[in-house]
Write a protein that holds these residues in place. Structure first.
Motif, mmCIF file in Angstrom:
data_model
loop_
_atom_site.group_PDB
_atom_site.id
_atom_site.type_symbol
_atom_site.label_atom_id
_atom_site.label_comp_id
_atom_site.label_asym_id
_atom_site.label_seq_id
_atom_site.Cartn_x
_atom_site.Cartn_y
_atom_site.Cartn_z
ATOM 1 N N VAL A 1 1.014 -1.144 0.204
ATOM 2 C CA VAL A 1 -0.032 0.132 -0.030
ATOM 3 C C VAL A 1 1.002 1.197 0.180
ATOM 4 N N LEU A 2 0.851 1.942 -0.983
ATOM 5 C CA LEU A 2 1.659 3.062 -1.036
ATOM 6 C C LEU A 2 0.950 4.321 -0.171
ATOM 7 N N PRO A 3 1.989 5.050 0.649
ATOM 8 C CA PRO A 3 1.520 5.966 1.528
ATOM 9 C C PRO A 3 0.849 7.120 0.728
ATOM 10 N N PHE A 4 -0.237 7.789 1.499
ATOM 11 C CA PHE A 4 -1.094 8.486 0.842
ATOM 12 C C PHE A 4 -0.395 9.682 0.266
ATOM 13 N N ASP A 5 0.752 10.237 0.946
ATOM 14 C CA ASP A 5 1.519 11.226 0.589
ATOM 15 C C ASP A 5 2.606 10.969 -0.567
ATOM 16 N N HIS A 6 2.411 9.731 -1.110
ATOM 17 C CA HIS A 6 3.270 9.244 -2.065
ATOM 18 C C HIS A 6 3.744 10.104 -3.160
ATOM 19 N N GLU A 7 2.830 11.051 -3.806
ATOM 20 C CA GLU A 7 3.076 12.013 -4.783
ATOM 21 C C GLU A 7 3.598 13.275 -4.335
ATOM 22 N N LEU A 8 3.792 13.517 -2.927
ATOM 23 C CA LEU A 8 4.404 14.858 -2.506
ATOM 24 C C LEU A 8 5.760 14.679 -2.117
ATOM 25 N N GLY A 9 6.231 13.550 -1.921
ATOM 26 C CA GLY A 9 7.690 13.316 -1.710
ATOM 27 C C GLY A 9 7.820 11.936 -0.814
ATOM 28 N N LEU A 10 8.804 11.952 -0.005
ATOM 29 C CA LEU A 10 9.136 10.848 0.985
ATOM 30 C C LEU A 10 8.025 10.713 1.928
ATOM 31 N N PRO A 11 7.409 9.813 2.333
ATOM 32 C CA PRO A 11 6.254 9.531 3.238
ATOM 33 C C PRO A 11 6.949 9.818 4.637
ATOM 34 N N ASP A 12 6.069 10.354 5.414
ATOM 35 C CA ASP A 12 6.292 10.462 7.001
ATOM 36 C C ASP A 12 5.960 9.178 7.638
ATOM 37 N N THR B 1 -12.112 12.367 -7.153
ATOM 38 C CA THR B 1 -12.576 13.262 -5.920
ATOM 39 C C THR B 1 -11.464 13.983 -5.274
ATOM 40 N N GLY B 2 -11.554 15.394 -5.178
ATOM 41 C CA GLY B 2 -10.923 16.345 -4.332
ATOM 42 C C GLY B 2 -9.935 17.061 -5.574
ATOM 43 N N VAL B 3 -10.208 16.563 -6.805
ATOM 44 C CA VAL B 3 -9.517 17.302 -7.842
ATOM 45 C C VAL B 3 -10.603 17.577 -8.919
ATOM 46 N N SER B 4 -10.958 16.675 -9.772
ATOM 47 C CA SER B 4 -11.919 17.435 -10.713
ATOM 48 C C SER B 4 -13.439 17.256 -10.014
ATOM 49 N N GLU B 5 -13.581 16.624 -9.033
ATOM 50 C CA GLU B 5 -15.078 16.754 -8.162
ATOM 51 C C GLU B 5 -14.468 17.140 -6.622
ATOM 52 N N PHE B 6 -15.331 18.281 -6.174
ATOM 53 C CA PHE B 6 -15.169 18.752 -4.810
ATOM 54 C C PHE B 6 -13.960 19.219 -4.406
ATOM 55 N N PRO B 7 -13.352 19.892 -5.354
ATOM 56 C CA PRO B 7 -12.063 20.507 -4.745
ATOM 57 C C PRO B 7 -12.065 21.276 -3.748
ATOM 58 N N LEU B 8 -10.753 21.445 -3.011
ATOM 59 C CA LEU B 8 -10.816 22.238 -1.812
ATOM 60 C C LEU B 8 -9.703 23.219 -2.065
ATOM 61 N N LEU B 9 -10.123 24.580 -2.328
ATOM 62 C CA LEU B 9 -8.814 25.571 -2.863
ATOM 63 C C LEU B 9 -8.105 25.960 -1.731
ATOM 64 N N SER B 10 -8.767 25.889 -0.575
ATOM 65 C CA SER B 10 -8.059 26.455 0.624
ATOM 66 C C SER B 10 -7.277 25.480 1.379
ATOM 67 N N GLU B 11 -6.987 24.467 0.909
ATOM 68 C CA GLU B 11 -6.480 23.418 1.440
ATOM 69 C C GLU B 11 -4.852 23.745 1.857
ATOM 70 N N GLN B 12 -4.267 23.265 2.726
ATOM 71 C CA GLN B 12 -2.761 23.542 3.036
ATOM 72 C C GLN B 12 -2.071 22.023 2.907
ATOM 73 N N LEU B 13 -1.492 21.685 1.718
ATOM 74 C CA LEU B 13 -0.700 20.526 1.524
ATOM 75 C C LEU B 13 0.382 20.385 2.711
ATOM 76 N N PRO B 14 0.499 18.834 2.924
ATOM 77 C CA PRO B 14 1.529 18.650 3.866
ATOM 78 C C PRO B 14 2.874 18.646 3.068
ATOM 79 N N GLU B 15 4.051 19.127 3.816
ATOM 80 C CA GLU B 15 5.174 19.177 3.035
ATOM 81 C C GLU B 15 5.824 18.016 3.349
ATOM 82 N N ARG B 16 6.548 17.523 2.350
ATOM 83 C CA ARG B 16 7.566 16.276 2.451
ATOM 84 C C ARG B 16 9.117 16.795 1.642
ATOM 85 N N PRO B 17 9.848 15.844 2.312
ATOM 86 C CA PRO B 17 11.176 15.851 1.479
ATOM 87 C C PRO B 17 11.135 15.363 0.176
#
Length: 619
Positions: free
Chosen positions: A344-355, A444-460
């Motif tokens: 199972v790839l971590p949910f933050d896989h596309e943001l960098g190294l998972p925490d 979901t969350g991208v093309s449907e019901f996006p959240l423009l005010s979200e703060q994305l987690p930061e990853r290395p």
């Protein structure tokens, strides 16, 4: 008075069985109410869903939808599982993926995973990632006779394999106690990088492994490069067969017997959030590989060893928390489909190294499904489902045809070098991209019901993936490009590009279309100024001027009110500075009142790109 048999299941025994035709007539009535006047088979077709590879999901499956005999788990054709007990004894192998550049940090993560439910390791080495010569430090404190290790080292597979074998010897691990896969995959590396594959080192490694390391497999048949290039399920299966067959030819030519050669291969497939297609894909893969083994003269040695990985293609960068739900469904499908190992790839896989939190959620996904949901206690729980059995068979047929196409082209290496594989995968992705652009395949969350005010987690940042071969695609890539434009505009101006929602008439007339329009434009990073403002020709100009919108407005109401008011309201908006007026509705509605229309069938990506261009938002 009639006395019914006392079997507890005979309440309808005196009533005749319903027929397929009766069901179709009921469907006809429902469709007629929605404006579709169809009958018989056409009524059933209207409820069917077209899949890739020419497959069709029908709304109803019954006993006549038979498939060839699937046999029993552990016996050819292995559709129901490669071993008699499946995962019923201990569940599937929970295999966590680790990549990074710091051996100490990776070691810390490895030990934490093994102490908290992970049962095997998948280590990514070489390239810009973890150095091969750091393998010993990475596995410090790991009981290698208990924890299987799977390597993924690309072009450096031989050096990585030698390092692991040396580590086994150094720590006194008996050859029969070592488990895992050394990960040699020259053809997969060629698909990733375009560098021509040389199978000689892989064959030599397999001969050594077969002779002295009974619990290890030397080669990985990785289908992820084809999945990540946009391939369909049938193409992924067909290309994995072509790779596996190429390896079998090389191994037997190098001196291994067919059964020994079969025992040196492990297959890796993507598991997606389309649960039934994933279940069918893994079952079909076993059937197909059993057919290859049968053709090679070893029908009883054709049990495919499967490693399923939750799809990177489905993972999103925006609203990444939703990835937890996607990977849960994919993990469930992989387990039900009979995968031996699941990552199972971590949910933050596309943001960098998972925490640590992301890795914990990833490993606990399998634990919950096995320990709390008892998903592994039944072998092949989807077996016998008319739908799953039929889908398995149809997918296997489509995959076999593509496999034959690749073989006719000279095999996988020739098909990669001629461009056949790239062209076929690109064509499939182009068709799917059109569906994504039109939101017929919602995200979901991208093309449907996006959240423009979200703060994305930061990853290395993660180590760079190899390039030069097949492309890597993502479902969210077109929308991500739009959102990135909006982010840059926000950074430069302090606000996102804004659009004014002009509602006509009462809420009952405009709510549905206003909600649709707000959702659509937010998918491109365009912020509706506020809730829809009810206007008419006399108030539209003032309302628009007060909104601060960036030269754009969208009219939202019913067709009837459009005919009455749209042209006058659009004229008032233009007089107040709106350079573009959209209308939420089908083209032709309200005459020429709008510059463009937005509706359920529109190309959302094209509309949003045009809107950002008209607003002056830099690409």
């Amino acid at each position: 008075m009639t006395v019914l048999p006392d079997d507890g299941l005979s309440l309808a025994a005196e009533f005749p069985d319903a027929t397929h035709e009766q069901w179709q007539r009921l469907v006809e009535g429902v469709l007629r109410k929605s404006g579709k006047d169809v009958s018989g088979g056409a009524a059933e077709d209207a409820l069917s869903t077209q899949l890739e590879d020419g497959l069709l999901t029908r709304p109803l499956y019954t006993a006549p939808d038979t498939s060839p005999d699937t046999g029993f788990p552990g016996f050819a054709p292995f559709v129901r599982g490669g071993t008699p007990a499946g995962g019923a004894a201990s569940g599937w192998d929970v295999r966590q993926r680790h990549l990074g550049t710091d051996p100490a940090q990776v070691n810390e993560a490895v030990l934490a995973d093994l102490e908290n439910g992970v049962t095997s390791l998948w280590l990514c080495l070489g390239g810009g990632g973890l150095p091969v010569d750091a393998l010993g430090r990475t596995l410090a404190g790991v009981y290698l006779d208990l924890a299987p290790v799977s390597l993924d080292a690309g072009a450096e597979f031989e050096a990585a394999a030698r390092a692991l074998l040396a580590l086994y010897a150094e720590r006194g691990v008996a050859p029969e106690a070592a488990r895992g896969c050394l990960g040699a995959d020259p053809l997969g590396h060629e698909a990733r990088t375009g560098e021509a594959a040389d199978l000689g080192s892989a064959v030599a490694l397999a001969r050594e492994t077969a002779a002295g390391w009974p619990g290890l497999r030397a080669l990985a048949v990785d289908a992820l490069p084809y999945h990540e290039a946009g391939g369909s399920a049938a193409q992924e299966l067909g290309l994995s067969l072509a790779a596996g067959t190429a390896y079998l030819r090389a191994l037997t030519a190098g001196g291994l017997g067919v059964e020994a050669a079969l025992g040196q291969l492990e297959f890796r497939y993507a598991a997606t959030a389309d649960q039934f297609l994933t279940i069918a894909k893994l079952r079909a893969a076993r059937r197909l590989w059993a057919r290859v083994a049968e053709a090679c003269g070893a029908p009883h040695a054709g049990a495919q060893r499967q490693h399923a990985v939750t799809s990177p293609v489905m993972m999103t960068r925006r609203d990444p928390w939703v990835n937890m739900l996607r990977t849960t469904v994919a993990c469930m499908a992989a387990g039900v489909g009979g995968a031996d190992s699941v990552t199972v790839l971590p949910f933050d896989h596309e943001l960098g190294l998972p925490d640590a939190f992301a890795r914990r959620i990833a490993r606990n996904t399998s634990t919950i499904l096995m320990e709390e949901s008892h998903l592994a206690r039944v072998v092949d729980p989807a077996g016998g489902s008319y739908y799953v059995e039929r889908l398995t068979e149809e997918l296997a047929d489509a995959a076999w045809e593509f496999f034959r196409c690749v073989e006719k082209a000279g095999g996988l290496a020739a098909a990669l070098r001629s461009g056949l594989v790239a062209d076929r995968l690109a064509a499939t992705w182009a068709e799917r991209s059109a569906k994504l652009a039109k939101r017929r395949e919602p995200i979901t969350g991208v093309s449907e019901f996006p959240l423009l005010s979200e703060q994305l987690p930061e990853r290395p940042p993660a180590p760079a993936a190899p390039t030069g071969g097949l492309p890597r695609v993502r479902r969210d890539e077109a929308y991500e490009a739009l959102r990135a434009r909006s982010d840059r505009h926000l950074a430069a101006t302090g606000s996102r590009p804004r659009i004014f929602l002009a509602a006509l008439g009462p809420a009952a007339a405009h709510t549905a279309r206003a909600t649709f329009a707000a959702n659509l434009f937010q998918a491109g990073g365009i912020q509706p100024v506020h809730d829809p403002v009810t206007v008419d020709a006399s108030t539209a100009a003032a309302a628009y001027a007060a909104s601060g919108a960036d030269g754009t407005a969208v009219l939202c109401s019913s067709d009837a009110l459009y005919e009455e008011q749209a042209e006058a309201v659009a004229a008032a908006l233009r007089s107040a500075g709106a350079t573009t007026v959209y209308l939420a509705g089908r083209p032709g509605t309200a005459g020429g009142a709008a510059d463009d229309h937005v509706h359920a069938g529109c190309d959302a990506v094209a509309v949003l790109t045009g809107a950002l261009d008209r607003m002056g938002v830099a690409p």
